[in-house]
Design an enzyme around this catalytic site. Structure first.
Site, PDB file in Angstrom:
ATOM      1  N   ILE A 168      62.426  38.807  49.191  1.00  0.00           N
ATOM      2  CA  ILE A 168      61.627  38.741  47.961  1.00  0.00           C
ATOM      3  C   ILE A 168      62.010  37.553  47.092  1.00  0.00           C
ATOM      4  O   ILE A 168      61.378  37.290  46.078  1.00  0.00           O
ATOM      5  CB  ILE A 168      61.707  40.052  47.132  1.00  0.00           C
ATOM      6  CG1 ILE A 168      63.165  40.487  46.937  1.00  0.00           C
ATOM      7  CG2 ILE A 168      60.872  41.140  47.766  1.00  0.00           C
ATOM      8  CD1 ILE A 168      63.304  41.667  45.989  1.00  0.00           C
ATOM      9  N   GLY A 169      63.062  36.848  47.464  1.00  0.00           N
ATOM     10  CA  GLY A 169      63.425  35.693  46.666  1.00  0.00           C
ATOM     11  C   GLY A 169      64.574  34.928  47.278  1.00  0.00           C
ATOM     12  O   GLY A 169      65.292  35.437  48.135  1.00  0.00           O
ATOM     13  N   GLU A 170      64.706  33.696  46.829  1.00  0.00           N
ATOM     14  CA  GLU A 170      65.823  32.880  47.293  1.00  0.00           C
ATOM     15  C   GLU A 170      66.230  31.950  46.177  1.00  0.00           C
ATOM     16  O   GLU A 170      65.401  31.392  45.476  1.00  0.00           O
ATOM     17  CB  GLU A 170      65.401  32.078  48.547  1.00  0.00           C
ATOM     18  CG  GLU A 170      66.466  31.110  48.994  1.00  0.00           C
ATOM     19  CD  GLU A 170      66.630  31.003  50.501  1.00  0.00           C
ATOM     20  OE1 GLU A 170      65.682  31.362  51.227  1.00  0.00           O
ATOM     21  OE2 GLU A 170      67.716  30.562  50.933  1.00  0.00           O
ATOM     22  N   GLY A 171      67.527  31.797  45.990  1.00  0.00           N
ATOM     23  CA  GLY A 171      68.033  30.858  45.001  1.00  0.00           C
ATOM     24  C   GLY A 171      69.022  29.922  45.665  1.00  0.00           C
ATOM     25  O   GLY A 171      69.167  29.928  46.886  1.00  0.00           O
TER      26      GLY A 171
ATOM     27  N   SER B 184      71.887  32.404  46.893  1.00  0.00           N
ATOM     28  CA  SER B 184      71.650  33.691  47.538  1.00  0.00           C
ATOM     29  C   SER B 184      70.249  33.825  48.109  1.00  0.00           C
ATOM     30  O   SER B 184      69.366  33.019  47.804  1.00  0.00           O
ATOM     31  CB  SER B 184      71.844  34.797  46.503  1.00  0.00           C
ATOM     32  OG  SER B 184      70.800  34.708  45.545  1.00  0.00           O
TER      33      SER B 184
ATOM     34  N   VAL C  20      67.473  37.043  48.434  1.00  0.00           N
ATOM     35  CA  VAL C  20      67.272  38.384  47.895  1.00  0.00           C
ATOM     36  C   VAL C  20      66.265  39.144  48.748  1.00  0.00           C
ATOM     37  O   VAL C  20      65.162  38.649  49.010  1.00  0.00           O
ATOM     38  CB  VAL C  20      66.818  38.322  46.413  1.00  0.00           C
ATOM     39  CG1 VAL C  20      66.687  39.725  45.835  1.00  0.00           C
ATOM     40  CG2 VAL C  20      67.799  37.496  45.580  1.00  0.00           C
TER      41      VAL C  20
ATOM     42  N   LYS D 247      70.978  41.281  46.921  1.00  0.00           N
ATOM     43  CA  LYS D 247      71.239  39.847  46.766  1.00  0.00           C
ATOM     44  C   LYS D 247      72.395  39.473  47.690  1.00  0.00           C
ATOM     45  O   LYS D 247      73.546  39.818  47.430  1.00  0.00           O
ATOM     46  CB  LYS D 247      71.576  39.560  45.284  1.00  0.00           C
ATOM     47  CG  LYS D 247      71.844  38.099  44.997  1.00  0.00           C
ATOM     48  CD  LYS D 247      71.853  37.808  43.497  1.00  0.00           C
ATOM     49  CE  LYS D 247      72.213  36.362  43.227  1.00  0.00           C
ATOM     50  NZ  LYS D 247      72.010  35.948  41.856  1.00  0.00           N
TER      51      LYS D 247
ATOM     52  N   ASP E 162      71.537  29.684  32.068  1.00  0.00           N
ATOM     53  CA  ASP E 162      70.447  29.342  32.987  1.00  0.00           C
ATOM     54  C   ASP E 162      69.222  30.223  32.746  1.00  0.00           C
ATOM     55  O   ASP E 162      68.630  30.765  33.685  1.00  0.00           O
ATOM     56  CB  ASP E 162      70.926  29.451  34.440  1.00  0.00           C
ATOM     57  CG  ASP E 162      70.007  28.690  35.405  1.00  0.00           C
ATOM     58  OD1 ASP E 162      69.223  27.831  34.932  1.00  0.00           O
ATOM     59  OD2 ASP E 162      70.081  28.950  36.610  1.00  0.00           O
TER      60      ASP E 162
HETATM   61  N1  LIG Z   1      66.618  42.605  41.151  1.00  0.00           N
HETATM   62  C1  LIG Z   1      65.619  41.867  41.635  1.00  0.00           C
HETATM   63  N2  LIG Z   1      64.392  42.379  41.838  1.00  0.00           N
HETATM   64  C2  LIG Z   1      63.379  41.624  42.316  1.00  0.00           C
HETATM   65  N3  LIG Z   1      63.503  40.318  42.606  1.00  0.00           N
HETATM   66  C3  LIG Z   1      64.706  39.731  42.422  1.00  0.00           C
HETATM   67  C4  LIG Z   1      65.824  40.470  41.931  1.00  0.00           C
HETATM   68  N4  LIG Z   1      66.880  39.626  41.836  1.00  0.00           N
HETATM   69  C5  LIG Z   1      66.433  38.427  42.241  1.00  0.00           C
HETATM   70  N5  LIG Z   1      65.135  38.470  42.606  1.00  0.00           N
HETATM   71  C6  LIG Z   1      64.301  37.350  43.088  1.00  0.00           C
HETATM   72  O1  LIG Z   1      65.115  36.434  43.791  1.00  0.00           O
HETATM   73  C7  LIG Z   1      65.122  35.158  43.141  1.00  0.00           C
HETATM   74  C8  LIG Z   1      66.491  34.530  43.273  1.00  0.00           C
HETATM   75  O2  LIG Z   1      67.456  35.370  42.651  1.00  0.00           O
HETATM   76  P1  LIG Z   1      68.660  34.782  41.794  1.00  0.00           P
HETATM   77  O3  LIG Z   1      68.125  33.868  40.727  1.00  0.00           O
HETATM   78  O4  LIG Z   1      69.484  35.922  41.316  1.00  0.00           O
HETATM   79  O5  LIG Z   1      69.400  33.938  42.911  1.00  0.00           O
HETATM   80  P2  LIG Z   1      70.386  32.706  42.758  1.00  0.00           P
HETATM   81  O6  LIG Z   1      70.799  32.317  44.131  1.00  0.00           O
HETATM   82  O7  LIG Z   1      71.477  33.048  41.805  1.00  0.00           O
HETATM   83  O8  LIG Z   1      69.400  31.635  42.139  1.00  0.00           O
HETATM   84  P3  LIG Z   1      69.672  30.318  41.260  1.00  0.00           P
HETATM   85  O9  LIG Z   1      69.314  29.184  42.158  1.00  0.00           O
HETATM   86  O10 LIG Z   1      68.719  30.457  40.091  1.00  0.00           O
HETATM   87  O11 LIG Z   1      71.109  30.357  40.823  1.00  0.00           O
HETATM   88  C9  LIG Z   1      64.685  35.442  41.699  1.00  0.00           C
HETATM   89  O12 LIG Z   1      64.043  34.330  41.104  1.00  0.00           O
HETATM   90  C10 LIG Z   1      63.724  36.611  41.877  1.00  0.00           C
HETATM   91  O13 LIG Z   1      62.436  36.124  42.197  1.00  0.00           O
END
Ligand SMILES: Nc1ncnc2c1ncn2[C@@H]1O[C@H](COP(=O)(O)OP(=O)(O)OP(=O)(O)O)[C@@H](O)[C@H]1O
Length: 437
Positions: free
Chosen positions: A10-13, A16, A18, A33, A128
């Site tokens: 559902i997501g990628e940063g 991480s 997700v 995550k 952030d």
């Molecule tokens: N609890 C959640 N429920 C639904 N979607 C989520 C959740 N946590 C994260 N996501 C999705 O995953 C994406 C990436 O999560 P997150 O920002 O925590 O990752 P990150 O690797 O820390 O990213 P960044 O590059 O911003 O540091 C978010 O933008 C969101 O779309």
């Protein structure tokens, strides 16, 4: 991880991936995550600023709740099981053609202000705040991704290249790390504008362009402000005086009262910028503030959800009711919501005490962290000392891709452009560990 069934990504940063996951124990859905970086030990996991911040800030209706921590000692893999949200704010507004009704914008802003206020009261700033890190489920908004957060009591200079460029406050752009929690307010102001207009306010293509986009709208600041910034920057800069176009022409549909809050959030000088507590007191949010007050006093009087609904007060303020109810539920059911640390793989005696222990989220004394600096002015004890150790492997990867700093000179305007900032996409987070010593 065998307790969860992974469903879909559902997501990628930056740090991480997700996934949507279903618990095989309770059948509920969560966000899992999975950190890209491996961890060496439980201590390292416990020191992770994201984990510490979520524990400290929970439970709160506008902060993402950490449900469980799963650490595999053999592989070093770490997964944070969090409550599942529907989407982030960026996904919510992306591709939308018509502006959101003001009531919706206001609901979201109210909840964002509450999350900032709660976080800052607890001595943490996020660093952030951006649409991708603000999650929604129906009308409920929660702040997420505490991977870049910092103690408000740590002394500047802080890491310079934090925050995502478009949402980066002037003091982050123009000083050598002399910024404070007010940077979150600036970022939230940019998000506020984006929710109203459905477009980013300052979509700078590099650091210099970022400053110039801010000046195009807000004008160049008083020389006294620039003088203040210059004192904390080794590199010289100068900007020819410029009058900005102002915010109102960019969001003609925006009410004067909303604009007034927006301007206060986007004050160039962080000392003049409004704080989260005062944002909640701003007339723009008055009706929601009063509604929430009414609902909570009704709940106190009746003691039940039914009583509130029967009174008719909640029916017109559905989402506020949900917030209030959720807050109460989280408060009463605190133990059920506490993150559980589980560890897979061989257990080593030295680390045994920290395994399989349910740590009360609000009792900081139970954090297995030894190097906590004092947290003045709060009753919560000491604030986690964040360490950079955990990010070294990531850091070295990033650093290896970075060349030397580039000096960018434009007529009448000179500043240092970081290739770190320039090479990372506008929506990506720059690893906060970069300048942690
Ligand atoms: N609890 C959640 N429920 C639904 N979607 C989520 C959740 N946590 C994260 N996501 C999705 O995953 C994406 C990436 O999560 P997150 O920002 O925590 O990752 P990150 O690797 O820390 O990213 P960044 O590059 O911003 O540091 C978010 O933008 C969101 O779309």
């Amino acid at each position: 991880m065998e307790d969860y069934r992974m469903i879909e990504k559902i997501g990628e940063g930056t740090f991480s991936q997700v996934l949507k996951a279903q618990s095989l124990r309770d059948g509920r859905f969560y966000a899992c995550k999975i950190m890209k970086q491996p961890f060496d030990s439980v201590e390292q996991v416990n020191k992770l600023r994201e984990v510490q911040a979520m524990k400290r800030l929970s439970p709160h209706p506008n902060i993402i709740q950490l449900h469980e921590i799963i650490f595999n000692k053999e592989t070093g893999s770490l997964s944070l099981i969090c409550e599942l949200m529907d989407m982030n704010i960026y996904e919510f507004i992306q591709g939308r053609q018509y502006p959101l009704p003001d009531s919706k914008v206001k609901h979201y802003m109210y909840q964002l202000c509450k999350s900032l206020d709660h976080m800052h009261r607890n001595g943490i700033f996020h660093r952030d705040v951006k649409p991708e890190n603000i999650l929604i489920r129906q009308d409920v908004l929660k702040l997420a991704d505490f991977g870049s957060c910092r103690s408000m009591y740590s002394q500047p200079p802080h890491t310079e290249y934090i925050s995502t460029r478009w949402y980066r406050a002037p003091e982050c752009l123009l000083t050598d790390g002399y910024y404070s929690h007010k940077m979150d307010v600036w970022s939230a102001g940019c998000v506020f504008f984006e929710i109203i207009s459905l477009n980013p306010l300052f979509p700078g293509t590099n650091e210099l362009d970022q400053v110039s986009k801010i000046h195009d709208v807000l004008g160049t600041p008083d020389s006294s402000i620039l003088h203040k910034f210059k004192q904390s920057r080794a590199m010289h800069f100068n900007f020819p005086p410029q009058k900005g176009c102002g915010l109102s022409c960019l969001v003609p549909q925006c009410s004067a009262i909303a604009l007034s809050l927006l301007y206060q959030m986007l004050k160039y000088d962080p000392e003049e910028r409004i704080g989260a507590e005062d944002m909640l007191q701003h007339p723009y949010l008055r009706d929601l503030r009063l509604a929430e007050k009414r609902i909570s006093s009704l709940c106190r009087v009746t003691g039940t959800a039914k009583g509130c609904e029967a009174s008719g007060a909640a029916s017109s303020m559905d989402h506020l009711w949900r917030i209030a109810r959720q807050g109460r539920k989280q408060h009463h059911g605190k133990h059920a919501a506490e993150p559980l640390i589980r560890c897979k793989g061989p257990l080593y005696p030295a680390e045994l005490p920290k395994l399989n222990i349910i740590i009360p989220a609000t009792k900081m004394s139970s954090f297995p962290v030894t190097s906590l600096p004092p947290l003045p002015g709060t009753h919560r004890g000491s604030l986690p000392a964040f360490t950079s150790k955990i990010c070294h492997s990531q850091l070295s990867k990033v650093v290896s891709s970075i060349t030397l700093q580039i000096q960018v000179v434009q007529p009448g305007c000179q500043m240092l452009l970081s290739p770190i900032a320039a090479c990372v996409s506008h929506h990506a987070t720059i690893p906060s560990a970069l300048s942690l010593k």
